[in-house]
Design a protein around this motif. Structure first.
Motif, PDB file in Angstrom:
ATOM      1  N   PRO A 252      55.931  45.129  40.120  1.00 48.46           N
ATOM      2  CA  PRO A 252      54.971  44.067  40.175  1.00 48.46           C
ATOM      3  C   PRO A 252      54.013  43.627  39.213  1.00 48.46           C
ATOM      4  O   PRO A 252      53.619  44.851  38.473  1.00 48.46           O
ATOM      5  N   VAL A 253      53.866  42.421  38.973  1.00 48.64           N
ATOM      6  CA  VAL A 253      52.670  41.953  37.952  1.00 48.64           C
ATOM      7  C   VAL A 253      51.780  41.155  38.593  1.00 48.64           C
ATOM      8  O   VAL A 253      52.157  40.149  39.249  1.00 48.64           O
ATOM      9  N   CYS A 254      50.367  41.645  38.364  1.00 46.52           N
ATOM     10  CA  CYS A 254      49.512  40.783  39.019  1.00 46.52           C
ATOM     11  C   CYS A 254      48.649  40.272  37.988  1.00 46.52           C
ATOM     12  O   CYS A 254      48.329  40.785  36.895  1.00 46.52           O
ATOM     13  N   ALA A 255      48.029  38.968  38.422  1.00 43.34           N
ATOM     14  CA  ALA A 255      47.193  38.218  37.224  1.00 43.34           C
ATOM     15  C   ALA A 255      45.678  38.360  37.580  1.00 43.34           C
ATOM     16  O   ALA A 255      45.354  38.284  38.784  1.00 43.34           O
ATOM     17  N   TRP A 256      44.764  38.676  36.923  1.00 41.45           N
ATOM     18  CA  TRP A 256      43.365  38.523  37.041  1.00 41.45           C
ATOM     19  C   TRP A 256      42.810  36.953  36.998  1.00 41.45           C
ATOM     20  O   TRP A 256      43.482  36.165  36.160  1.00 41.45           O
ATOM     21  N   THR A 257      42.496  36.431  38.129  1.00 41.34           N
ATOM     22  CA  THR A 257      42.019  35.061  38.081  1.00 41.34           C
ATOM     23  C   THR A 257      40.310  35.069  38.099  1.00 41.34           C
ATOM     24  O   THR A 257      39.824  35.641  39.111  1.00 41.34           O
ATOM     25  N   TRP A 258      39.682  34.499  37.012  1.00 39.14           N
ATOM     26  CA  TRP A 258      38.467  34.682  36.825  1.00 39.14           C
ATOM     27  C   TRP A 258      37.559  34.112  38.034  1.00 39.14           C
ATOM     28  O   TRP A 258      36.530  34.513  38.536  1.00 39.14           O
ATOM     29  N   SER A 259      37.874  32.695  37.931  1.00 43.46           N
ATOM     30  CA  SER A 259      36.904  31.993  39.007  1.00 43.46           C
ATOM     31  C   SER A 259      37.565  30.692  39.329  1.00 43.46           C
ATOM     32  O   SER A 259      38.967  30.430  38.985  1.00 43.46           O
ATOM     33  N   GLU A 260      37.149  29.845  40.167  1.00 44.15           N
ATOM     34  CA  GLU A 260      37.829  28.753  40.601  1.00 44.15           C
ATOM     35  C   GLU A 260      38.177  27.736  39.308  1.00 44.15           C
ATOM     36  O   GLU A 260      38.990  26.954  39.421  1.00 44.15           O
ATOM     37  N   SER A 261      37.169  27.935  38.281  1.00 47.81           N
ATOM     38  CA  SER A 261      37.503  27.160  37.211  1.00 47.81           C
ATOM     39  C   SER A 261      38.848  27.346  36.580  1.00 47.81           C
ATOM     40  O   SER A 261      39.466  26.706  35.830  1.00 47.81           O
ATOM     41  N   HIS A 290      33.988  40.555  38.674  1.00 44.64           N
ATOM     42  CA  HIS A 290      34.359  39.276  37.755  1.00 44.64           C
ATOM     43  C   HIS A 290      35.586  38.734  37.856  1.00 44.64           C
ATOM     44  O   HIS A 290      36.393  38.440  37.133  1.00 44.64           O
ATOM     45  N   GLU A 291      35.790  38.477  39.165  1.00 41.21           N
ATOM     46  CA  GLU A 291      37.294  37.673  39.600  1.00 41.21           C
ATOM     47  C   GLU A 291      36.763  36.666  40.787  1.00 41.21           C
ATOM     48  O   GLU A 291      35.576  36.523  41.219  1.00 41.21           O
ATOM     49  N   ILE A 292      37.830  35.766  41.053  1.00 37.96           N
ATOM     50  CA  ILE A 292      37.578  34.640  41.687  1.00 37.96           C
ATOM     51  C   ILE A 292      37.024  35.003  43.107  1.00 37.96           C
ATOM     52  O   ILE A 292      37.471  36.153  43.804  1.00 37.96           O
ATOM     53  N   ARG A 293      36.182  34.147  43.879  1.00 40.03           N
ATOM     54  CA  ARG A 293      35.392  34.575  45.068  1.00 40.03           C
ATOM     55  C   ARG A 293      35.765  33.507  45.887  1.00 40.03           C
ATOM     56  O   ARG A 293      36.246  32.386  45.793  1.00 40.03           O
ATOM     57  N   PRO A 294      35.623  33.712  47.232  1.00 36.60           N
ATOM     58  CA  PRO A 294      36.015  32.748  48.333  1.00 36.60           C
ATOM     59  C   PRO A 294      35.184  31.559  48.238  1.00 36.60           C
ATOM     60  O   PRO A 294      34.041  31.564  47.824  1.00 36.60           O
ATOM     61  N   GLY A 295      35.730  30.189  48.588  1.00 36.30           N
ATOM     62  CA  GLY A 295      35.133  28.926  48.657  1.00 36.30           C
ATOM     63  C   GLY A 295      36.179  28.231  49.046  1.00 36.30           C
ATOM     64  O   GLY A 295      37.471  28.277  49.297  1.00 36.30           O
ATOM     65  N   LYS A 296      35.408  26.996  49.521  1.00 40.88           N
ATOM     66  CA  LYS A 296      36.378  25.841  50.252  1.00 40.88           C
ATOM     67  C   LYS A 296      37.549  25.719  49.169  1.00 40.88           C
ATOM     68  O   LYS A 296      38.721  25.453  49.495  1.00 40.88           O
ATOM     69  N   PHE A 297      37.307  25.262  47.873  1.00 41.48           N
ATOM     70  CA  PHE A 297      38.221  25.015  47.195  1.00 41.48           C
ATOM     71  C   PHE A 297      39.275  25.961  46.744  1.00 41.48           C
ATOM     72  O   PHE A 297      40.760  25.674  46.959  1.00 41.48           O
ATOM     73  N   ALA A 298      38.873  27.145  46.618  1.00 36.56           N
ATOM     74  CA  ALA A 298      39.757  28.143  45.973  1.00 36.56           C
ATOM     75  C   ALA A 298      40.724  28.465  47.129  1.00 36.56           C
ATOM     76  O   ALA A 298      41.780  28.530  47.371  1.00 36.56           O
ATOM     77  N   ASP A 299      39.957  28.667  48.330  1.00 36.32           N
ATOM     78  CA  ASP A 299      40.577  29.003  49.687  1.00 36.32           C
ATOM     79  C   ASP A 299      41.731  28.082  50.120  1.00 36.32           C
ATOM     80  O   ASP A 299      42.994  28.361  50.584  1.00 36.32           O
ATOM     81  N   THR A 300      41.396  27.003  49.766  1.00 31.40           N
ATOM     82  CA  THR A 300      42.530  25.882  50.232  1.00 31.40           C
ATOM     83  C   THR A 300      43.722  25.898  49.533  1.00 31.40           C
ATOM     84  O   THR A 300      44.925  25.902  49.696  1.00 31.40           O
ATOM     85  N   TRP A 301      43.630  26.374  48.050  1.00 30.46           N
ATOM     86  CA  TRP A 301      45.065  26.531  46.999  1.00 30.46           C
ATOM     87  C   TRP A 301      45.520  27.702  47.642  1.00 30.46           C
ATOM     88  O   TRP A 301      46.976  27.965  47.480  1.00 30.46           O
ATOM     89  N   TYR A 302      45.009  28.772  47.852  1.00 30.78           N
ATOM     90  CA  TYR A 302      45.498  30.250  47.927  1.00 30.78           C
ATOM     91  C   TYR A 302      46.229  30.086  49.364  1.00 30.78           C
ATOM     92  O   TYR A 302      46.914  30.557  49.557  1.00 30.78           O
ATOM     93  N   LEU A 303      45.621  29.412  50.140  1.00 38.28           N
ATOM     94  CA  LEU A 303      46.321  29.269  51.584  1.00 38.28           C
ATOM     95  C   LEU A 303      47.674  28.488  51.494  1.00 38.28           C
ATOM     96  O   LEU A 303      48.430  28.485  52.250  1.00 38.28           O
ATOM     97  N   LYS A 304      47.495  27.164  50.577  1.00 42.77           N
ATOM     98  CA  LYS A 304      48.615  26.397  50.392  1.00 42.77           C
ATOM     99  C   LYS A 304      49.980  27.286  49.772  1.00 42.77           C
ATOM    100  O   LYS A 304      50.987  27.066  50.073  1.00 42.77           O
TER     101      LYS A 304
END
Length: 412
Positions: A252-261, A290-304
């Protein structure tokens, strides 16, 4: 969103390096007073006072929910707001040494301190000091910490070791019998790592625990011998991402996602790049370190895209020759071996494409008997059928696309 594990990188230990202090299972311990003053610690990452019993209960609870916990581990940094030897309390009792990182450092593991050419030690975040895991006393301490993890946290699935970037340094006060640095013998911290991991690796694996690492800039194949997975904070960037991918063809390879930006300006591209390479991005979780946190924008794309990443779970790169091809070269595709068959990631198709044709080499893939083929589309509620036709040893697929993307599941 289909996330599977949590790297518990919260400050639920007294200070860096003292992850499980020598206390009874019911006895609570908290972030040390000095560590609590540090800006990195005065944040949501700092946990309340905890105990071995509570840490084990958390891992057990998460397992019950279907998730795994990897506890934080670090072999190259020690302490928080470490002071000089002049600050050591010489009247402290042996059993209380662990409570103060400065006292413990100089009394027990000073042989691990990494000094520069000016005779000063290297500082790192939180005013910790950089350490050489090849030093006898310090290595024994790390092995004891690993043993405590195995003994005290049986429900934890393993550890994730942070900050391998310091391994590129040399200890000029030691000699590994191999390294030569600036005209003199030295000990490469790469060699210190290999020596340590040849001991920690079997300890963890013999107890059904895994070792993930954050290699940062230490992208070397020989560092991966005892490693089961990569979780790199540099995987958002091309060089770090590509290096991690080729080290992790079969793990497995996992990526650090800093934020919604991080998802901007094109969230589809962000997600599809990882699908193409078989890399799993960090999911938005409350109080992420120091990684991405829940929010309407981020949640939409991760659920997609979550179901598409789930289809790659357990993936290994398929390295068989000419196994799959995009017939009209109008998209990118990568084939992975997964439990029970294959998963084909199709990404970044030409604009406005609603389908693409894929040719599978049935002979190379062993698809001569019964098999089923369907596709998952971004934002889709369920899998959709894929039209297939066998022509000699080639299976020709017509794959529907959504947002220029699909993951095809080929199950035997």
């Amino acid at each position: 969103m289909n996330f599977r594990f949590n790297w518990k990188a919260s400050f639920d230990f007294p200070y860096m390096g003292m992850f499980l202090p020598p206390v009874e299972q019911w006895q609570t311990f908290a972030t040390s007073a000095e560590a609590a003053k540090d800006p990195w610690v005065r944040s949501p990452y700092k946990g309340a006072p905890t105990s071995r019993k509570q840490l084990e209960a958390y891992s057990k609870l998460m397992r019950g929910y279907g998730f795994h916990v990897l506890n934080y581990f670090n072999v190259t940094e020690f302490g928080t707001r470490v002071k000089g030897p002049e600050a050591v309390n010489k009247n402290i009792k042996e059993e209380d040494l662990w409570k103060n990182c400065t006292d413990f450092l100089y009394a027990k593991i000073a042989d691990g301190i990494l000094y520069n050419d000016n005779g000063s030690y290297y500082r790192t975040w939180g005013q910790a000091v950089v350490m050489d895991a090849g030093a006898k006393n310090y290595q024994n301490f790390l092995l004891e910490q690993a043993k405590r993890h195995i003994d005290y946290l049986p429900s934890s699935s393993g550890i994730c070791i942070d900050r391998m970037d310091w391994l590129r340094y040399f200890n000029t006060r030691a000699d590994d019998g191999i390294s030569w640095y600036e005209g003199r013998p030295a000990r490469s911290l790469f060699n210190s790592w290999k020596n340590l991991m040849d001991k920690i690796g079997p300890m963890m694996h013999d107890n059904d625990k895994v070792i993930f690492v954050n290699p940062m800039v230490s992208m070397r194949l020989d560092m991966m011998k005892q490693v089961d997975g990569i979780y790199s904070e540099h995987n958002e960037h091309g060089p770090g991402l590509n290096s991690s991918v080729f080290l992790g063809l079969c793990m497995p390879v996992c990526a650090w996602t800093w934020s919604e930006s991080s998802l901007m300006p094109d969230p589809d591209y962000y997600m599809q790049r990882f699908l193409y390479l078989g890399v799993f991005p960090s999911a938005p979780v409350p109080d992420n370190n120091h990684e991405i946190r829940p929010g309407k924008f981020a949640d939409t794309w991760y659920l997609k895209y979550g179901p598409l990443f789930k289809a790659l779970n357990g993936r290994k790169w398929c390295l068989k020759p000419h196994a799959a091809a995009v017939v009209k070269n109008d998209a990118k595709a990568n084939l992975f071996e997964v439990p029970g068959g294959y998963a084909l990631a199709i990404v970044l198709a030409d604009s406005n494409k609603t389908s693409t044709n894929i040719a599978l080499n049935a002979k190379e893939l062993g698809l001569s008997g019964k098999y089923s083929i369907d596709a998952l589309l971004p934002g889709g509620e369920s899998a959709v059928p894929v039209k297939s036709e066998m022509i000699k040893n080639t299976i020709l697929l017509t794959v529907p696309l959504q947002s220029r993307c699909a993951v095809v599941r080929i199950r035997q």
